[in-house]
Design an enzyme around this catalytic site. Structure first.
Site, short mmCIF file in Angstrom:
data_model
loop_
_atom_site.label_atom_id
_atom_site.label_comp_id
_atom_site.label_asym_id
_atom_site.label_seq_id
_atom_site.Cartn_x
_atom_site.Cartn_y
_atom_site.Cartn_z
N GLY A 101 41.64 49.02 52.58
CA GLY A 101 42.19 50.33 52.28
C GLY A 101 41.63 51.42 53.18
N ASP A 155 43.92 36.71 46.89
CA ASP A 155 43.08 37.25 45.85
C ASP A 155 43.51 36.51 44.58
OD1 ASP A 155 41.49 38.74 44.23
OD2 ASP A 155 42.52 40.64 44.52
#
Lengths: 506, 506
Positions: free
Chosen positions: A198, A255
């Site tokens: 991010g 993930d």
């Protein structure tokens, strides 16, 4: 076999030793096998072999193994070791056979102790990505993750916490939620992450204002003193298995769902949270593409919380657009501080923060049912949240008198302009993050993006849609070039398409 | 970013570089990402980060990357690189999405070039272990494995080859099959493996008699000169992807089915084989536990051969007991040489070798249908096979006049004795291999086991069931202690259990 030692001063994230191929054949071990090193400290390590890096008669030690030796001038006795128990547990995950609580505990401890090779770790991640886990396994994984690290026990309760599932740019709400909740007399020791993919995690943001690296004992003390903390989880040794797993998940861009559940809840369990709100942004470029999936995730988190004795509520939130209009550490801090100072700021940020904080206030008994958000907004308006934020900043070692306008943002800026009159009809979260990262975020705190026109807003040709900020000129250029080349912000007039009639001229 | 270079003289099996965390953050890359190094040789490498192993401003090069530099005093320009295309192919395997032929080719080339990390390789192995592959994918994998290494093209045809699926101790039949086939005028360039978990691969055995490490060009020349070769495949660069995959499969104790198919057939395809026999030993401790599974494997191998233009036959063989009575390189060579010299030796060895050789003779047109085995036995009896074996040994650089009795076996020996009169009713292949390995095989060529009593044979209390050979006394003791402690050879009288009658005394 007696071998003398040679030290390779390199950390490779696993207990590994290097044997000459001749010695390895003599010992009957192959690369990937383990040997036990007998000495005053007896330990096992994963074998790699070499023709020429170490001569026969010598054992090469990478740093993780070397650290165990005080007296490394003495030769050591090396014998083949049995396969790690954890490898048979990983094999069970590969074969989708049920694992026991003890087995999962052994596995997690080996992960934390760096006793497993990348090959073994990746087999575990890949298997759980493909096969998933049972509810029991997720609970045991979570418990093992809690127990393998530091835990905090507070004398007062309830302990509150929040977590946001990632994927939305500018999701700076913790900077508002934590002081609101703490200002209402509840304890909220919030550990956050730094951004990996991010433009800025909460820890990156808070670091603009004060230090964020504390031990778990210090987190406890800060929280007991001022009611809230905003720190980097990576420094605390809370649920440390998570970072070791992320190191393997990251290069595969996965993930695994059940590990995500366990990682989130382990961090909450380790600080002794009683009441937790999970913010689940839903949208095409977040981690949760649909409301249906958001609901499944909610159920699973609530269920796991229940098994662990935690009260969990989930908030499915709008995730198709950035929260607020700023992306990047300093820009986001400025935006959040301005809200604290004067309630000035984008509705999306104020509304979302108050909603999440409100749920926490209700759960913690600091607000009557259905009045949490109202009290949260009042806490903001009254200046109590700002006051609390200043206390937190000061307790963590920052300057409590900092104003939003004092926060330095990147001095190099450039704009992206609308190419036509019309409305912004497409806006890609991932693109915003990419531009902010190219401009230097999160490493360069002042880098980022300020968004002037969001989805659905009217623009005139030549209006600035967004401004890119950078601390370094070449990074600004990088970001600008990519932004102009790949620009996915589509501006169209209200007439999107003309559909001609079927029968002759109309 | 301009960085100066520091060399870490360590091979780690992948193109990896070490960045200081500060530089990594500045570049916006995380561990597991790739960077491109611009210089006179432009290449990409996998990033690892460190706090202290290299200072900011320095790029640490592991050996695989360092090799690409002639002039490493000069600083280099380092930029973030896109994710490897292979990683997206691996992701497809994880998600059980079909991959294209081009994608599989890119993946295999990256495996061979060591462009993938252990994390990535293990994700590929684990995914294909769990999901399997389609027929197309197996074919493309095999073709890519062939093309990524050396290939041999012979002017004369047909080219014959054989392969044995592992798991049976003492399976020395190649030492007989190759000379029988070559003695009948057919070409058989046999590449073999060294034992990884076994007591001796064909390459370990042949090395007792002569060198086995040759380039693929030399293999061609040897075969053209004398009709047959018995060499170590690992030295040839034939289908080199296989060894890279085994390095990852070994620590996980897996051998994904479709990769096994591809690895076997790639080695055959690379030497231009026209006719191939695959020996599939079936039994509880081999790789193929039942005849049904043996038949499935046969069909899949024949089908894959067909797709590749090879004529494949499979022989499902008895795999519950060792082949012959000797296990371990020198002991096995002795046993095989004795058969070549005088047809003296265990039936299991002579029968199996003649049967497999016979099929090859029929496939290659050197024997009429159903007469292959008879001609194979005649080739042995007439001494032509021994003559051919001597030519092969001489051409590979060994002494052609060596006799079976000249082969040195370990000087330290110990026996395991029957504890009662009766019959040998259980006999565990894995145990035999373990004892031979503990005694030093395959590294100590003279180490191994000589079996005097096989399953079903009568013994008297005190008879020697087997003799352990070792070159080193402590290894003999190791093997003997384990053998005595874990002895799974059960000797029982003919009366296995007495079942009393139901109604009173009988």
């Amino acid at each position: 076999m007696q071998l003398k030692l040679e030290h390779f001063n390199i950390k490779i994230g696993q207990h590994k030793v290097l044997l000459n191929v001749a010695d390895a054949r003599e010992l009957g071990v192959n690369p990937g096998d383990r040997v036990r090193i007998r000495g005053h400290q007896s330990l096992s390590a994963i074998v790699d072999t070499t023709d020429d890096m170490v001569p026969p008669g010598t054992l090469g030690l990478f740093h993780e193994v070397y650290e165990h030796f005080q007296d490394w001038d003495k030769p050591v006795e090396v014998v083949p070791a049995y396969r790690s128990k954890s490898v048979s547990v990983i094999k069970k995950f590969m074969d989708k056979k049920p694992a026991t609580q003890d087995e999962i505990k052994i596995l997690v401890n080996d992960i934390v102790e760096e006793n497993l090779s990348d090959i073994e770790l990746s087999a575990f991640i890949t298997s759980s990505y493909i096969h998933g886990m049972t509810d029991d396994e997720v609970e045991w994984l979570t418990r093992a993750m809690i127990e393998s690290g530091d835990t905090i026990e507070f004398d007062t309760h309830p302990i509150m916490d929040k977590h946001s599932i990632g994927g939305v740019p500018g999701n700076k709400i913790s900077l508002l939620v934590v002081p609101i909740v703490a200002a209402n007399g509840l304890l909220i020791p919030k550990t956050s992450s730094r951004a990996i993919t991010g433009a800025g995690g909460t820890a990156d943001l808070m670091e603009v204002l004060c230090p964020v690296e504390f031990s778990s004992q210090e987190v406890k003390e800060i929280t007991e003193k001022v009611g809230g903390a905003l720190v980097w989880g990576g420094a605390t040794n809370i649920a440390p298995a998570d970072d070791k797993l992320i190191r393997v998940e990251y290069p595969l861009s996965v993930d695994p769902y059940y590990q995500m559940l366990a990682s989130i809840m382990a961090k909450k369990g380790a600080i002794g949270a009683d009441n937790v709100v999970i913010d689940i942004p839903v949208g095409p470029s977040t981690k949760v593409p649909s409301v249906q999936e958001g609901q499944k995730l909610s159920r699973d988190l609530i269920n796991l919380g229940h098994r662990l004795g935690m009260n969990v509520e989930c908030a499915i939130t709008y995730g198709s657009s950035p929260i607020g209009r700023k992306v990047g550490p300093a820009l986001e801090v400025r935006e959040a501080m301005k809200v604290l100072e004067s309630m000035e700021g984008p509705n999306s940020l104020i509304e979302k923060s108050a909603a999440i904080a409100g749920i926490l206030l209700e759960m913690g008994g600091a607000a009557p049912r259905n009045r949490g958000k109202e009290i949260a907004l009042e806490t903001l308006r009254s200046g109590k949240a700002l006051e609390k934020m200043k206390q937190i900043i000061e307790t963590q070692g920052g300057d409590p008198n900092i104003k939003s306008d004092d926060v330095q943002v990147g001095q190099y800026t450039a704009d992206i302009f609308a190419s036509a009159d019309g409305y912004v009809i497409e806006f890609d979260n991932k693109w915003i993050i990419e531009i902010a990262r190219l401009a230097g975020a999160p490493n360069d705190k002042g880098a980022g993006v300020s968004i002037h026109k969001k989805m659905g807003e009217a623009v005139r040709k030549g209006d600035s849609i967004l401004t890119i900020y950078a601390e370094k000129e070449f990074k600004l250029e990088n970001a600008l070039t990519t932004a102009q080349r790949t620009n996915p912000i589509v501006v169209e007039g209200m007439l999107l398409r003309r559909v001609p009639g079927t029968y002759g001229f109309q």
